[in-house]
Scaffold this motif. Structure first.
Motif, PDB file in Angstrom:
ATOM      1  N   LEU A  71       0.707  -1.154   0.059  1.00  0.00           N
ATOM      2  CA  LEU A  71       0.039  -0.075   0.167  1.00  0.00           C
ATOM      3  C   LEU A  71       0.781   1.256   0.029  1.00  0.00           C
ATOM      4  O   LEU A  71       1.985   1.117   0.642  1.00  0.00           O
ATOM      5  CB  LEU A  71      -0.807   0.001   1.347  1.00  0.00           C
ATOM      6  N   PRO A  72       0.433   2.244  -0.662  1.00  0.00           N
ATOM      7  CA  PRO A  72       1.056   3.493  -0.488  1.00  0.00           C
ATOM      8  C   PRO A  72       1.160   4.221   0.675  1.00  0.00           C
ATOM      9  O   PRO A  72      -0.064   4.280   1.378  1.00  0.00           O
ATOM     10  CB  PRO A  72       0.210   4.593  -1.645  1.00  0.00           C
ATOM     11  N   VAL A  73       1.963   4.939   1.116  1.00  0.00           N
ATOM     12  CA  VAL A  73       2.195   5.585   2.704  1.00  0.00           C
ATOM     13  C   VAL A  73       2.494   7.174   2.303  1.00  0.00           C
ATOM     14  O   VAL A  73       2.150   7.930   3.260  1.00  0.00           O
ATOM     15  CB  VAL A  73       3.292   5.041   3.422  1.00  0.00           C
ATOM     16  N   GLY A  74       2.733   7.480   1.047  1.00  0.00           N
ATOM     17  CA  GLY A  74       3.179   8.681   0.742  1.00  0.00           C
ATOM     18  C   GLY A  74       3.767   8.912  -0.581  1.00  0.00           C
ATOM     19  O   GLY A  74       3.775   7.835  -1.383  1.00  0.00           O
ATOM     20  N   LEU A  75       4.141  10.282  -0.847  1.00  0.00           N
ATOM     21  CA  LEU A  75       4.950  10.729  -2.196  1.00  0.00           C
ATOM     22  C   LEU A  75       6.160  10.701  -2.058  1.00  0.00           C
ATOM     23  O   LEU A  75       6.735  11.343  -1.040  1.00  0.00           O
ATOM     24  CB  LEU A  75       4.421  11.725  -2.802  1.00  0.00           C
ATOM     25  N   SER A  76       6.995  10.040  -2.916  1.00  0.00           N
ATOM     26  CA  SER A  76       8.523  10.578  -2.928  1.00  0.00           C
ATOM     27  C   SER A  76       8.735  11.687  -2.641  1.00  0.00           C
ATOM     28  O   SER A  76       9.566  12.187  -1.946  1.00  0.00           O
ATOM     29  CB  SER A  76       9.107   9.862  -4.221  1.00  0.00           C
ATOM     30  N   ARG A  77       8.072  12.738  -3.523  1.00  0.00           N
ATOM     31  CA  ARG A  77       8.507  14.175  -3.443  1.00  0.00           C
ATOM     32  C   ARG A  77       8.353  14.852  -2.044  1.00  0.00           C
ATOM     33  O   ARG A  77       8.946  15.748  -1.715  1.00  0.00           O
ATOM     34  CB  ARG A  77       7.696  14.900  -4.547  1.00  0.00           C
ATOM     35  N   ASP A  78       7.469  14.120  -1.188  1.00  0.00           N
ATOM     36  CA  ASP A  78       7.279  14.602   0.124  1.00  0.00           C
ATOM     37  C   ASP A  78       8.041  14.381   0.992  1.00  0.00           C
ATOM     38  O   ASP A  78       7.698  14.856   2.250  1.00  0.00           O
ATOM     39  CB  ASP A  78       5.757  14.371   0.563  1.00  0.00           C
ATOM     40  N   LEU A  79       9.045  13.414   0.730  1.00  0.00           N
ATOM     41  CA  LEU A  79      10.142  12.950   1.717  1.00  0.00           C
ATOM     42  C   LEU A  79      11.493  12.996   1.163  1.00  0.00           C
ATOM     43  O   LEU A  79      11.833  12.291   0.506  1.00  0.00           O
ATOM     44  CB  LEU A  79       9.631  11.734   2.108  1.00  0.00           C
ATOM     45  N   SER A  80      12.088  14.291   1.145  1.00  0.00           N
ATOM     46  CA  SER A  80      13.528  14.337   0.782  1.00  0.00           C
ATOM     47  C   SER A  80      14.664  13.761   1.600  1.00  0.00           C
ATOM     48  O   SER A  80      14.230  13.273   2.552  1.00  0.00           O
ATOM     49  CB  SER A  80      13.579  15.960   0.347  1.00  0.00           C
ATOM     50  N   ALA A  81      15.821  13.798   1.216  1.00  0.00           N
ATOM     51  CA  ALA A  81      16.755  13.157   2.004  1.00  0.00           C
ATOM     52  C   ALA A  81      16.875  13.740   3.399  1.00  0.00           C
ATOM     53  O   ALA A  81      16.633  14.972   3.335  1.00  0.00           O
ATOM     54  CB  ALA A  81      18.091  13.176   1.144  1.00  0.00           C
ATOM     55  N   LYS A  82      17.321  13.041   4.398  1.00  0.00           N
ATOM     56  CA  LYS A  82      17.522  13.417   5.753  1.00  0.00           C
ATOM     57  C   LYS A  82      16.169  13.940   6.374  1.00  0.00           C
ATOM     58  O   LYS A  82      16.208  14.533   7.529  1.00  0.00           O
ATOM     59  CB  LYS A  82      18.347  14.522   5.944  1.00  0.00           C
ATOM     60  N   ARG A  83      15.087  13.487   5.905  1.00  0.00           N
ATOM     61  CA  ARG A  83      13.773  13.499   6.369  1.00  0.00           C
ATOM     62  C   ARG A  83      13.245  12.453   7.068  1.00  0.00           C
ATOM     63  O   ARG A  83      13.311  11.173   6.394  1.00  0.00           O
ATOM     64  CB  ARG A  83      12.805  14.385   5.250  1.00  0.00           C
ATOM     65  N   VAL A  84      12.159  12.472   8.177  1.00  0.00           N
ATOM     66  CA  VAL A  84      11.561  11.467   8.723  1.00  0.00           C
ATOM     67  C   VAL A  84      10.134  11.802   8.907  1.00  0.00           C
ATOM     68  O   VAL A  84       9.612  13.095   9.162  1.00  0.00           O
ATOM     69  CB  VAL A  84      11.909  11.383  10.241  1.00  0.00           C
ATOM     70  N   MET A  85       9.203  10.758   8.412  1.00  0.00           N
ATOM     71  CA  MET A  85       7.735  10.993   8.675  1.00  0.00           C
ATOM     72  C   MET A  85       7.133   9.882   9.237  1.00  0.00           C
ATOM     73  O   MET A  85       7.553   8.792   9.373  1.00  0.00           O
ATOM     74  CB  MET A  85       7.103  11.271   7.355  1.00  0.00           C
ATOM     75  N   ARG A  86       5.933  10.146   9.750  1.00  0.00           N
ATOM     76  CA  ARG A  86       5.087   9.041  10.427  1.00  0.00           C
ATOM     77  C   ARG A  86       4.221   8.762   9.281  1.00  0.00           C
ATOM     78  O   ARG A  86       3.545   9.613   8.639  1.00  0.00           O
ATOM     79  CB  ARG A  86       4.634   9.778  11.938  1.00  0.00           C
ATOM     80  N   ALA A  87       3.885   7.356   9.350  1.00  0.00           N
ATOM     81  CA  ALA A  87       2.673   6.947   8.358  1.00  0.00           C
ATOM     82  C   ALA A  87       1.995   5.837   9.226  1.00  0.00           C
ATOM     83  O   ALA A  87       2.455   5.145  10.093  1.00  0.00           O
ATOM     84  CB  ALA A  87       3.363   6.639   7.086  1.00  0.00           C
ATOM     85  N   THR A  88       1.056   5.447   8.610  1.00  0.00           N
ATOM     86  CA  THR A  88       0.012   4.183   8.915  1.00  0.00           C
ATOM     87  C   THR A  88      -0.497   3.628   7.960  1.00  0.00           C
ATOM     88  O   THR A  88      -0.650   3.996   6.900  1.00  0.00           O
ATOM     89  CB  THR A  88      -1.057   4.836   9.926  1.00  0.00           C
ATOM     90  N   VAL A  89      -0.463   2.352   7.802  1.00  0.00           N
ATOM     91  CA  VAL A  89      -0.896   1.270   6.853  1.00  0.00           C
ATOM     92  C   VAL A  89      -1.575   0.243   8.030  1.00  0.00           C
ATOM     93  O   VAL A  89      -1.025  -0.547   8.641  1.00  0.00           O
ATOM     94  CB  VAL A  89      -0.401   0.556   5.978  1.00  0.00           C
TER      95      VAL A  89
END
Ligand code: FES
Lengths: 219, 213
Positions: B4-22
């Motif tokens: 399943l998708p958790v987000g877009l590549s463009r929205d997570l650049s190098a050195k960045r962290v995000m929280r997601a749920t599936v």
């Protein structure tokens, strides 16, 4: 000599806007701590004499008294930013856009700010209603920021941060205090990061320094 | 659970962290300085704190709480309280399979992730969350006009020359994350209009839920 006096409450997002703007502009100032909670000192007679609407922050400089946060940001930028980039007022369209965002900032304060007060201090409001309202404002903000992403832009107006970004930043950043996480808002997340990366950025409780930008920190 | 998708590549650049749920799984998704992406259970092996509050150091993710570092293999590489210790290889994060394809970050929590072959000519538009199930979003979206036009129901919605595809990731709490793809090469104004169509879809589907409730 300090350039102005800020009547300040450290947990207030509106007071923080002024502290943040001053820090980014490198302006020194005095603060007077006001016991907003639990003392309700902002509603005391001496404070009401200074600001009849009984709100915080209050900014005084010489004979001038400002009680509206967004006005303080405009004054700070107009007075202390000789480049005019933080408050571009020359072009009517650009200036209209900045003022438009200041209105958005007021709505964010009224919705997310109220939901946060309810969650943190059990403020006497309908918790479910203010939370819904705050979520709607955040969704609207994400939509507008996504337009900026489509345009290849980082900031709300033009290609430099303005008082519009500073006015909108605190209550968007603080929304998790009201149980509204940023997980579903990628544009908001990246814009918050950009603001936190600005040189001279300062924090408040609930809004931290970016750890990765700390010079020499190993942990 | 599928990929399943958790987000877009463009929205997570190098050195960045995000929280997601599936599907109810809380994830930390982060991108190393070298561009490599990882998706892990959002719990630090040390004391279980959320790794999504952490930060990237080189090609490791550092936990905010006591600063333990984990490399892309999920192995602990550094413990600040014991800087001379080589951390035992048994200290590892719980990793999930992640791939990037068509500008989308895909995760699978119970096997090897394999992104589906998407129809050609589409590119990422935006991600948003709807308080409704995936089926409800899929049905509801086909009922919302774009620029006065209705689409034929199907995996891809065609509004004249403009096409939209919704990739649906159930979050496990009754909400669905929607990853929207749209025809490649649209103008900024068209993308902006489609982004508003996404909002209209959210309002429509959520209003249907409230009526049904
Ligand atoms: S909980 Fe992560 S390092 Fe301690």
């Amino acid at each position: 000599m300090s350039s102005f006096t800020l009547y300040n409450y450290v947990l207030s997002g509106n007071c923080y806007k002024v502290r943040l703007m001053a820090a980014l502009l490198g302006v020194e100032y005095d603060t007077v701590a006001v016991d907003f909670y639990p003392g309700f000192e902002h509603r005391s007679e001496p404070m009401l004499a200074l600001n009849p609407s009984g709100t915080l922050p209050i900014l005084t400089a010489d004979d001038m008294v400002l009680t509206e946060t967004q006005a303080m940001l405009g004054w700070l930028a107009a007075k202390f930013d000789p480049t005019g980039r933080w408050y571009p007022a020359d072009d009517p369209v650009v200036s209209g856009e900045v003022l438009q965002w200041l209105g958005v900032a007021s709505r964010l304060t009224g919705s997310v700010g109220a939901a946060r007060l309810h969650a943190m201090l059990d403020w006497p409001v309908d918790g479910e209603a203010v939370r819904k309202d705050a979520l709607k404002e955040l969704q609207g903000f994400e939509l507008l920021l996504t337009d900026r992403v489509f345009a290849g832009q980082t900031w709300l107006v033009g290609d430099h941060p303005t008082i519009a970004d500073i006015a909108c930043f605190p209550y968007v950043a603080l929304s998790p205090d009201a149980g509204l996480e940023h997980d579903g808002f990628p544009a908001i997340r990246n814009w918050l990061y950009a603001v936190r990366s600005l040189p001279g950025f300062v924090t408040m409780p609930g809004i931290h320094q970016l750890h990765e930008l700390r010079e020499g920190a190993h942990g | 659970m599928s990929t399943l998708p958790v987000g877009l590549s463009r929205d997570l650049s190098a050195k960045r962290v995000m929280r997601a749920t599936v599907g109810g799984q809380d994830l930390v998704v982060w991108r190393a300085t070298n561009g490599e992406i990882s998706a892990w259970d959002n719990r630090c092996p040390h004391r279980g704190m959320a790794l999504s509050h952490g930060f990237v150091r080189g090609n490791t993710l550092a936990c905010l709480y006591h600063g333990w570092h984990y490399n892309g293999a999920g192995t602990c590489t550094y413990i600040p309280a014991h800087p001379d210790l080589d951390p035992p290889a048994t200290i590892r994060t719980n990793r999930f399979s992640v791939v990037e394809q068509d500008g989308v970050i895909w995760v699978r929590t119970d096997g090897e992730a394999q992104a589906p072959d998407l129809p050609g000519g589409l590119e990422p538009l935006r991600v948003f969350i709807v308080a409704a199930s995936a089926d409800q979003v899929q049905c509801g979206a086909a009922q919302v006009p774009y620029e006065g036009q209705m689409a034929d129901a199907g995996a891809v919605l065609h509004f004249g020359a403009v096409s939209v595809m919704l990739l649906l990731s159930p979050l496990g709490d009754g909400r669905t994350q929607v990853t929207t793809l749209a025809s490649a090469g649209l103008t900024v104004a068209q993308r902006s209009a489609l982004s508003r169509w996404c909002e209209a879809t959210r309002r429509h589907v959520e209003a249907q839920q409230e009526e049904a409730a």
